[in-house]
Enzyme design. Structure first.
Site, PDB file in Angstrom:
ATOM      1  N   ASP A 175       0.688  -1.247   0.029  1.00  0.00           N
ATOM      2  CA  ASP A 175       0.012  -0.032   0.027  1.00  0.00           C
ATOM      3  C   ASP A 175       0.983   1.343  -0.020  1.00  0.00           C
ATOM      4  O   ASP A 175       0.289   2.298  -0.138  1.00  0.00           O
ATOM      5  CB  ASP A 175      -1.042   0.068   1.338  1.00  0.00           C
ATOM      6  CG  ASP A 175      -1.971  -1.113   1.366  1.00  0.00           C
ATOM      7  OD1 ASP A 175      -2.248  -1.635   0.158  1.00  0.00           O
ATOM      8  OD2 ASP A 175      -2.493  -1.569   2.359  1.00  0.00           O
ATOM      9  N   MET A 583      22.423  -3.651 -22.966  1.00  0.00           N
ATOM     10  CA  MET A 583      22.777  -2.426 -23.814  1.00  0.00           C
ATOM     11  C   MET A 583      23.619  -1.564 -22.872  1.00  0.00           C
ATOM     12  O   MET A 583      23.897  -1.858 -21.560  1.00  0.00           O
ATOM     13  CB  MET A 583      21.503  -1.942 -24.094  1.00  0.00           C
ATOM     14  CG  MET A 583      21.123  -2.540 -25.705  1.00  0.00           C
ATOM     15  SD  MET A 583      19.714  -1.687 -26.125  1.00  0.00           S
ATOM     16  CE  MET A 583      19.738  -1.558 -27.667  1.00  0.00           C
TER      17      MET A 583
END
Length: 784
Positions: A175, A583
């Protein structure tokens, strides 16, 4: 990668912590309350860091219930106990609500069970109830020991030897309802589940022109509802902290029908399960559905997400957060003295901090009290800067004032995407366009980067043109790597033709270089003497002036998910090592953080040079690992980490050296790291940072209004980024000194400090800088 890290400074972490630890050699770790994705990553980090500094670490199964029951519920953990749990949701050591621990009698039993194993250090992963219980236990500890001694269950020597209990908390709650921390463990993963569902629902809603009411978790906190509304561009959101004003029923129906009139084929309404009106009466999803059906006659469906939000695999963000917090928790336990109050390790901006546990609990309870007393503005303020910022941004982007109510500035602001595409770019463009229109500017979209700019591919873009953009990957405006240097004359002409008064550039290192070139051309072309700001967006996360870039989180999740699948493929074959190329150009962010999130054995990056001896020691390390029950390995390599030690070379070396012990496979992830729908973090980050950039542009243009002012100073050409705890605008001229232009990376990168953390958790010896750890801070409602 260095197996012993012989470069470690003499006062290495291990010696420092072993000296600190002294006789306090046992740590108990438990998860309590509701489960949250990422708890296992936290447990793993606590166990491995504890073992690394020479401590015994014990699992306490089933939370406080296991502590009270004792016996087999408290068991010593070893290194392999926490293998292969990083990617598992929930908690492997179980969690249970415990009534017995609420009584002194129960806590007396718990103390006795801990003392039998010499445990005087507790690491509690849970919500505010669990942490409050731990603090009470700590306060009562000496009294409990004395009572046990009186009952003859322990001797006087034990009372002195185990005189005090140290408690450190980590907040595991989907939450995000705990004050003092930006993000609790599990929140980001829950947002992933919600956004996956919303993206799927949007396609079916579009087909049938339906309205969907989605109920998400959050009984006392609207964070999940608010951020998912921001991330998907919901039409309306209901939160417990900020109830709708009286007469909301009519306002909402008007808004929904206006959106339909603008050719929008669907409506999304998000409701937190604890949503209330200003009189504290519940607003249910069924009530909203009835209202829409009776007032507007729209085909309306309700979807309650429920426990789906708690399930599934943790996101990359949650794994890294939990790993950082787990290591920090062990260091905090080791540094604790009898006078140190129980603390919570948490995240503030990009910084790990320690906060007094009860201050955080008190502020969390103050929010609930403010809501009960209908002081809703106070409730929002107490939730912190992040929550309040999200709410203001959502309101600005969701509700458009009628044109005749927006004072016009007669300024034209252009938005351009530059460089390689990054997930979240479209969310940033949408945010900029809508904030710009709300501020009274005329917004222009430049298509296909600087190339399109020079060719005059510029069109006005309106409020509805960017509807539904947040969830789309890539770059809708089109983007190219071309720099403006060759086209300065043409671009200046287009600036003049379209009377462009300010420029927002969204992109990566090319955008940064382009901004430098435009800035340098101001003397020659007065058209560039306008406010220009860049928002970093690149998977490589290599832009100077910002710790994070839009798109990097999505790429990191792609890498982590792929590594999980690859590791799983080895579960049947055993004795297999995978070499995976990521990458990032010369920037090792993706390889390093991907390694941390996926539980890699090594990650080769350009920023930390390595040689054949390092490769050899890694092979030896993996050979040793194959003798254990964990018979697989994972090695990440940044694409440009070394000119000669290529992915093929490393693959062949490992294959040769590992003959008869393990076999090898290689995988180049390639452009899949740039694709896909943006993660909730990237949608939210892109939306907020782009809105902030537009506010800066509006402020600059206001300064110059009516004076025909030319912008020639350095502070009118900036990069907007996050640095540690702050969102800051830094003049591009100042950032030049901080840039390694040859390798297209900043000279200093914050994430390199986390590199030893990955090594420690992979069982290498490494020196870990604890100078940043540290002092207990106090909770500020606006520092959250």
């Amino acid at each position: 990668m260095d197996a012993d890290d012989s470069r470690a400074p003499k006062g290495s972490l291990r010696k420092f912590l072993e000296h600190l630890f002294g006789a306090r050699k046992a740590i108990g770790v438990l998860t309590s309350g509701g489960d949250a994705q990422g708890m296992n990553a936290a447990v793993r980090a606590v166990v491995r860091m504890g073992i690394y500094v020479g401590a015994k670490v014990y699992f306490i199964y089933e939370g406080y219930q296991g502590m009270v029951d004792g016996g087999a519920n408290i068991a010593e953990a070893d290194w392999e106990s926490v293998s292969s749990i990083l990617q598992v949701g929930g908690t492997i050591i179980g969690s249970a609500r415990c009534q017995a621990f609420r009584t002194r009698e129960g806590r007396l039993k718990a103390a006795c069970n801990l003392l039998q194993r010499g445990i005087t250090n507790l690491c509690v992963i849970g919500g505010d109830g669990s942490l409050t219980g731990a603090n009470l236990f700590r306060k009562e500890w000496s009294g409990l020991l004395e009572e046990l001694a009186r009952n003859g269950q322990i001797d006087k020597e034990a009372v002195q030897k185990y005189a005090y209990l140290n408690v450190v908390g980590m907040v595991g709650s989907i939450d995000n309802d705990f004050c003092g921390t930006d993000m609790t463990i599990g929140t980001d993963s829950a947002l992933h589940r919600i956004i996956e569902v919303i993206d799927a629902i949007m396609t079916t809603a579009q087909s049938h022109q339906r309205t969907f009411v989605l109920e998400v978790m959050g009984r006392h906190c609207g964070y999940l509802a608010l951020v998912s509304a921001l991330a998907c561009g919901a039409d309306w959101v209901f939160l417990p902290e900020s109830p709708p004003e009286q007469g909301w029923e009519e306002q909402m129906c008007v808004k929904l029908s206006e959106n339909r009139a603008r050719k929008k084929r669907l409506n999304i309404i998000i409701v937190a399960e604890g949503a209330i009106d200003t009189q504290n009466k519940p607003i249910t999803s069924e009530k909203i559905k009835e209202l829409v059906v009776t007032q507007l006659g729209y085909d309306t469906r309700v979807t309650i997400l429920g426990h789906v939000q708690r399930g599934g695999t943790p996101s990359a963000f949650d794994r890294i957060l939990a790993s950082r917090m787990g290591v920090e928790a062990v260091i905090a336990l080791l540094e604790a003295t009898p006078d140190t109050p129980a603390c919570v390790v948490s995240l503030n901006g990009n910084h790990a901090v320690r906060l007094p546990l009860m201050e955080c609990v008190q502020m969390t309870q103050d929010v609930q009290k403010a809501m009960d007393e209908r002081r809703f503005q106070d409730a929002v303020r107490l939730r912190g800067r992040s929550f309040a910022g999200n709410l203001n941004t959502y309101k600005r982007l969701a509700i458009k004032l009628p044109d005749d109510q927006i004072p016009k500035t007669n300024c034209n602001v252009a938005v351009i995407n530059v460089g390689a595409p990054a997930a979240g770019m479209n969310a940033a463009v949408r945010s900029a366009v809508r904030v710009g229109i709300a501020d009274g500017h005329r917004m222009l979209a430049i298509y296909d980067g600087f190339d399109g700019f020079a060719k005059g591919q510029i069109k006005e873009i309106g409020w509805t043109d960017v509807g539904g953009w947040t969830g789309q990957g890539g770059s809708i405006l089109g983007t190219k790597r071309i720099l403006p240097g060759k086209y300065l004359e043409e671009i200046a002409t287009q600036m003049r033709t379209h009377s462009i008064n300010a420029l927002l550039i969204i992109g990566g290192f090319e955008a940064y270089l382009g901004l430098l070139e435009l800035s340098a051309a101001r003397e020659k072309h007065e058209e560039f003497c306008v406010p220009m700001v860049m928002v970093p967006a690149t998977v490589s996360n290599n832009v100077p002036g910002s710790d994070f870039s839009i798109g990097a989180d999505t790429a990191l999740n792609t890498i982590t998910d792929t590594c999980d699948r690859i590791k799983q493929s080895a579960s049947g074959t055993k004795r297999r090592v995978f070499i995976i190329e990521t990458m990032g150009g010369y920037c090792g962010y993706l390889a390093n953080m991907g390694g941390l999130a996926a539980g890699a054995d090594a990650a080769y990056i350009f920023e930390e040079p390595f040689d054949i001896r390092d490769l050899q020691s890694n092979v030896e390390h993996l050979t040793e690992k194959m003798k254990t029950t964990i018979q697989r390995g994972l090695v990440l390599r940044n694409e440009s980490c070394s000119e000669n030690y290529t992915t093929d070379f490393i693959y062949q070396l490992y294959s040769e050296e590992g003959k008869g012990v393990f076999d090898c496979r290689k995988n180049v992830l390639g452009h899949m790291q740039q694709g896909g729908a943006p993660s909730p973090f990237d949608r939210n980050f892109g939306t907020k940072i782009s809105a902030r950039a537009m506010e800066w542009i509006t402020a600059k243009l206001k300064e110059a209004r009516g004076r025909g002012k030319k912008f020639t100073t350095d502070d009118s050409v900036c990069v907007l980024g996050i640095s540690k705890r702050n969102v800051i605008f830094q003049p591009v001229a100042e950032l030049k000194q901080q840039t390694d232009f040859e390798h297209r990376i900043p000279k200093e990168q914050w994430w390199l400090k986390l590199r030893p953390l990955m090594k420690i958790l992979a069982k290498y010896k490494a020196s870990y800088d604890v100078s940043d750890s540290g002092q207990l801070e106090h909770v500020q409602p606006w520092s959250v």
